[in-house]
Design a protein around this motif. Sequence first.
Motif, PDB file in Angstrom:
ATOM      1  N   ARG B  91       0.832  -1.196   0.000  1.00  0.00           N
ATOM      2  CA  ARG B  91       0.000   0.000   0.000  1.00  0.00           C
ATOM      3  C   ARG B  91       0.871   1.251   0.000  1.00  0.00           C
ATOM      4  O   ARG B  91       0.476   2.274   0.553  1.00  0.00           O
ATOM      5  CB  ARG B  91      -0.923  -0.009   1.213  1.00  0.00           C
ATOM      6  CG  ARG B  91      -1.919  -1.146   1.182  1.00  0.00           C
ATOM      7  CD  ARG B  91      -3.226  -0.694   1.705  1.00  0.00           C
ATOM      8  NE  ARG B  91      -4.317  -1.432   1.101  1.00  0.00           N
ATOM      9  CZ  ARG B  91      -5.583  -1.226   1.368  1.00  0.00           C
ATOM     10  NH1 ARG B  91      -5.931  -0.324   2.249  1.00  0.00           N
ATOM     11  NH2 ARG B  91      -6.523  -1.898   0.770  1.00  0.00           N
ATOM     12  N   ILE B 121      -2.766  -5.924  -4.893  1.00  0.00           N
ATOM     13  CA  ILE B 121      -3.194  -6.467  -3.607  1.00  0.00           C
ATOM     14  C   ILE B 121      -4.195  -7.603  -3.810  1.00  0.00           C
ATOM     15  O   ILE B 121      -4.995  -7.567  -4.747  1.00  0.00           O
ATOM     16  CB  ILE B 121      -3.779  -5.329  -2.718  1.00  0.00           C
ATOM     17  CG1 ILE B 121      -4.007  -5.813  -1.286  1.00  0.00           C
ATOM     18  CG2 ILE B 121      -5.042  -4.733  -3.305  1.00  0.00           C
ATOM     19  CD1 ILE B 121      -4.218  -4.674  -0.293  1.00  0.00           C
ATOM     20  N   GLY B 122      -4.102  -8.618  -2.941  1.00  0.00           N
ATOM     21  CA  GLY B 122      -4.967  -9.796  -3.067  1.00  0.00           C
ATOM     22  C   GLY B 122      -6.379  -9.505  -2.601  1.00  0.00           C
ATOM     23  O   GLY B 122      -6.800  -9.947  -1.543  1.00  0.00           O
ATOM     24  N   ASP B 123      -7.098  -8.772  -3.441  1.00  0.00           N
ATOM     25  CA  ASP B 123      -8.422  -8.271  -3.062  1.00  0.00           C
ATOM     26  C   ASP B 123      -9.422  -8.758  -4.106  1.00  0.00           C
ATOM     27  O   ASP B 123      -9.808  -8.030  -5.022  1.00  0.00           O
ATOM     28  CB  ASP B 123      -8.337  -6.733  -3.023  1.00  0.00           C
ATOM     29  CG  ASP B 123      -9.560  -6.092  -2.403  1.00  0.00           C
ATOM     30  OD1 ASP B 123     -10.515  -6.818  -2.068  1.00  0.00           O
ATOM     31  OD2 ASP B 123      -9.567  -4.855  -2.274  1.00  0.00           O
ATOM     32  N   GLN B 125     -12.651  -9.521  -4.407  1.00  0.00           N
ATOM     33  CA  GLN B 125     -13.946  -8.926  -4.737  1.00  0.00           C
ATOM     34  C   GLN B 125     -13.785  -7.567  -5.418  1.00  0.00           C
ATOM     35  O   GLN B 125     -14.622  -7.181  -6.230  1.00  0.00           O
ATOM     36  CB  GLN B 125     -14.822  -8.857  -3.489  1.00  0.00           C
ATOM     37  CG  GLN B 125     -15.145 -10.266  -2.972  1.00  0.00           C
ATOM     38  CD  GLN B 125     -16.228 -10.295  -1.909  1.00  0.00           C
ATOM     39  OE1 GLN B 125     -17.009  -9.362  -1.768  1.00  0.00           O
ATOM     40  NE2 GLN B 125     -16.279 -11.374  -1.155  1.00  0.00           N
ATOM     41  N   ALA B 126     -12.723  -6.863  -5.084  1.00  0.00           N
ATOM     42  CA  ALA B 126     -12.463  -5.604  -5.791  1.00  0.00           C
ATOM     43  C   ALA B 126     -12.211  -5.858  -7.271  1.00  0.00           C
ATOM     44  O   ALA B 126     -12.446  -4.996  -8.107  1.00  0.00           O
ATOM     45  CB  ALA B 126     -11.263  -4.885  -5.174  1.00  0.00           C
ATOM     46  N   TYR B 242       6.089 -11.417   2.753  1.00  0.00           N
ATOM     47  CA  TYR B 242       4.950 -10.494   2.793  1.00  0.00           C
ATOM     48  C   TYR B 242       5.314  -9.378   3.776  1.00  0.00           C
ATOM     49  O   TYR B 242       5.654  -9.664   4.926  1.00  0.00           O
ATOM     50  CB  TYR B 242       3.702 -11.253   3.245  1.00  0.00           C
ATOM     51  CG  TYR B 242       2.504 -10.364   3.451  1.00  0.00           C
ATOM     52  CD1 TYR B 242       2.019  -9.573   2.416  1.00  0.00           C
ATOM     53  CD2 TYR B 242       1.859 -10.308   4.681  1.00  0.00           C
ATOM     54  CE1 TYR B 242       0.925  -8.744   2.604  1.00  0.00           C
ATOM     55  CE2 TYR B 242       0.752  -9.482   4.868  1.00  0.00           C
ATOM     56  CZ  TYR B 242       0.304  -8.711   3.834  1.00  0.00           C
ATOM     57  OH  TYR B 242      -0.775  -7.885   4.019  1.00  0.00           O
ATOM     58  N   CYS B 373     -12.165  -9.949   2.291  1.00  0.00           N
ATOM     59  CA  CYS B 373     -11.140  -9.105   2.919  1.00  0.00           C
ATOM     60  C   CYS B 373     -11.729  -8.026   3.829  1.00  0.00           C
ATOM     61  O   CYS B 373     -11.198  -7.724   4.887  1.00  0.00           O
ATOM     62  CB  CYS B 373     -10.315  -8.398   1.860  1.00  0.00           C
ATOM     63  SG  CYS B 373      -9.711  -9.441   0.548  1.00  0.00           S
TER      64      CYS B 373
END
Lengths: 549, 549
Positions: B91, B121-123, B125-126, B242, B373
């Motif tokens: 971020r 980023i492992g998002d 639904q975005a 990470y 998330c």
Amino acid sequence: MAAETWFNPVTLDKGLFCHLPCCVSQLGHRPHGGELLCCWAWVHQSLSKACRVMALRASDHSQAAMNRLKEKVLTLDTMNPCVRRVEYAVRGPIVLRALELEQELRQGIKKPFTEVIRANIGDAQAMGQKPITFLRQVLALCIHPDLLNSPNFPEDAKRRAEHILQACGGHSLGAYSVSSGIQLIREDVARYIQQRDGGIPADPNNIFLSTGASDAIVTVLKLLVAGEGHTRTGVLIPIPQYPLYSATLAELNAVQVDYYLDEERAWALDVAELRRALCQARDHCHPRALCVINPGNPTGQVQPRECIEAVIRFAFEEQLFLMADEVYQDNVYAEGSQFHSFKKVLMEMGPPYAAQQELASFHSVSKGYMGECGFRAGYVEVVNMDAAVQQQMQKLMSVRLCPPVPGQALLHVVVSPPAPSDPSFAQFQAERQAVLAELAAKAKLTEQVFNEAPGIHCNPVQGAMYSFPRVQLPPRAVLRAQELGLAPDMFFCMCLLEETGICVVPGSGFGQREGTYHFRMTILPPVEKLRSLLEKLSQFHAKFTRQYS
Amino acid sequence: MAAETWFNPVTLDKGLFCHLPCCVSQLGHRPHGGELLCCWAWVHQSLSKACRVMALRASDHSQAAMNRLKEKVLTLDTMNPCVRRVEYAVRGPIVLRALELEQELRQGIKKPFTEVIRANIGDAQAMGQKPITFLRQVLALCIHPDLLNSPNFPEDAKRRAEHILQACGGHSLGAYSVSSGIQLIREDVARYIQQRDGGIPADPNNIFLSTGASDAIVTVLKLLVAGEGHTRTGVLIPIPQYPLYSATLAELNAVQVDYYLDEERAWALDVAELRRALCQARDHCHPRALCVINPGNPTGQVQPRECIEAVIRFAFEEQLFLMADEVYQDNVYAEGSQFHSFKKVLMEMGPPYAAQQELASFHSVSKGYMGECGFRAGYVEVVNMDAAVQQQMQKLMSVRLCPPVPGQALLHVVVSPPAPSDPSFAQFQAERQAVLAELAAKAKLTEQVFNEAPGIHCNPVQGAMYSFPRVQLPPRAVLRAQELGLAPDMFFCMCLLEETGICVVPGSGFGQREGTYHFRMTILPPVEKLRSLLEKLSQFHAKFTRQYS
């Protein structure tokens, strides 16, 4: 964690006492050399070590394996000493014992009561308060957007849900948000603050949403901590305080600088006392911040405007960063009391204060009329913060990705409730007023019943959700507590719990003047239950006083 | 925070460079003496200081007020130096620039692209993945229990919601839960683990729910940190890692001990490399813990069972607390790859390991097939943890009250999905399989397209949600980056973003072998979009290579 390693007054009274420093400190007592023996913890640890020895003997093993038997990597002795020093009475041993009692009741074990009443924590809905319908309607629509086609939801709730989902990644609450919170909702919060403060502007870029107010408070404290030895950061906090502050300062290895609220003047905050605390602290640390809780937790006072002005002037002159914990801003009950935000007072004071004094103000959806504690939502507004530091704050928050998005959605509704022209307005207003009116009545009732009881003195509950009465404890009870290695008010509260099922938090968990004893009790149970609880508690205190006189 | 104080490659190229150490370190570059000048931050600060001087001149003011003008309480120089050292590339500035670009597009500013694609980023639904219906149905019912009377919800969803609400204070998600999470749900988690691990028992008392896995990871690291100077706690972490790990260790002032994964052998974890790292670290700190991420983030490898056994044996012999980040346990795609939990392997190794090796294993609802998330839910299971330390962990968690309750409810469904006899089973299974099958296809596609591009090498994405390809950067690009005070891969990624709108994270944010360059890109965009993205990225790399050759 095995239940038997925790404090149990029955075994305590049989002479099996607590040796582990962690146990003793958990009980709110700071040992001064003499420590007691926690038989259960010891028995438990010895047994499990014996089992490990047997397991090893039964197998082939190397020398390395035998060496490992000596010690775990992580023990009380090797763990983070700052974490060990943390205390948090609101959820301390007394609450763990309450949980055990509930389990025992469920198992049919006879007790002198039929129900444990948790008056230890400001958890309105756990005490039966119903959620505000409109809040939950909007949230259900956001969670499961198929419901947007349902005729059973009002139009304004649907409009809100669509508005929120538009601002979410992938139009879903399941996506991460920006670390400081959804932009739209930060704009809502800014508008809310501006309206609350009579038009004084608020900038969405100065607002950071958080996982409850606690999260934001910890973040700001983290930024402030620096130095070692004599230059360690000192933070002024009120005594009595909400123990998040003492716990966080312990964890961060900062110095807790106590300033005492004046119980004789309804827990007033006196600048002379701030000055005394500050001067003494400068001998051994570098005080850099001043925390104020208004309305007060656990003390329930609401600060008059002049007092806030004086505090701001003091912070300015003494170069202190101001932290205003204002999570009870909607919970003001007493006639003549009114909430004044630090931001508004600061801005109205004009130069040089308005343009320079650094301030962080915290708010939450856990309190107020909504009491949505489980959603863990809150925010901080920072004022006059150095731009580069503010970037650092944003960076720090980004490591934890984002505050829970359902809580952000809830916050949207809280800061922009239905307008008079909206279909949900009437019901929303009625529900809100009903909650606040009942809280006001319960605040009054609490003060009244306690002050009728000999040996109990209770200041007016002007705001927030707690009473913090002072109790006289007879010298023999104090002696008995000392024998048990307990703070006297912890001993009182433990006995109260065992005999009546009423769970309150001893004053020693919040801090109090030496030789005085208090407890914190919420005003949240339903009126009739609260009345009976107050009476039972008063009666128990009378009996306890007789028993130890 | 003013947008203009952030990195802007356009102004950078005009020769206005970055002086502030915070800016430079944010950009993933560690300066070695020579620092550059951040004109914008400087201009901004000077202007605001000038404004403050004017404000003061316009008013009566005391000497104290004048003194205050010199300095804020909280500045980059006086703030917590550990927080300043924190970096979190996922971020970081590249994402903030992406946000700016999105805003500029909305304002109608012309760009060489029409959309910013956030592959940083492992998002899920975005990126358009739909929530699993059953999860959201249960949650909507919990949020707004009036819906329990609706005919539009399946019976099993209603049964679940009632079951969850029964376990909540006041039968509401709005009440706080116990700090370690709702007992019922911890029991569900224990059953889930037991089933996953072929019947090896799990104890609900060893399970702590958390605000996403990050929260639990930070809590365990906090417990471990102790000592000063040469006895400072060291924690072994993989490189690439990470960045939650490096960020948290920086914040806690612990020593990050790097062990390198072997890129030539598909990011394998080699015990000889662990031993090298450990031996070197013992010269300057006290290594006490070993973190493993399996399946790997950002590297996507899935560890074979023998490797896990070797790691456990190493940790046991070297007295290291094991932390297993297993949040991608449901995300395994490659043929022949299988997830083995550290807990199961440890238990099957028998004595002395099974009864003694300390282990914490982390899981989350943010990844897997659900990708929830925004709800911030996760848990940790601790194994062989000292009982007294476990109490301390519980105490520490209690200061933050409880994890978000809606997330806990979601976790309940994730760990106990519909059974074959339940009405929702078929749809649930179909949705789950569809997501996982698509992820598997996208993992393969990513590897394939990248490996066709000259100068890009991509290991197989066996699991998790990311590719971490190695890119060759021409020497002139490396020089140019150095002139700009940027890590070479940060320069590449920034140029990529400005020209294509594709947002990926430079390898320097995760760590990599000196002289190699990578980026992390998620496999989450819809297949066709992903394909075009992979192709665009490969083409851009070719063009970039030509440009700087």
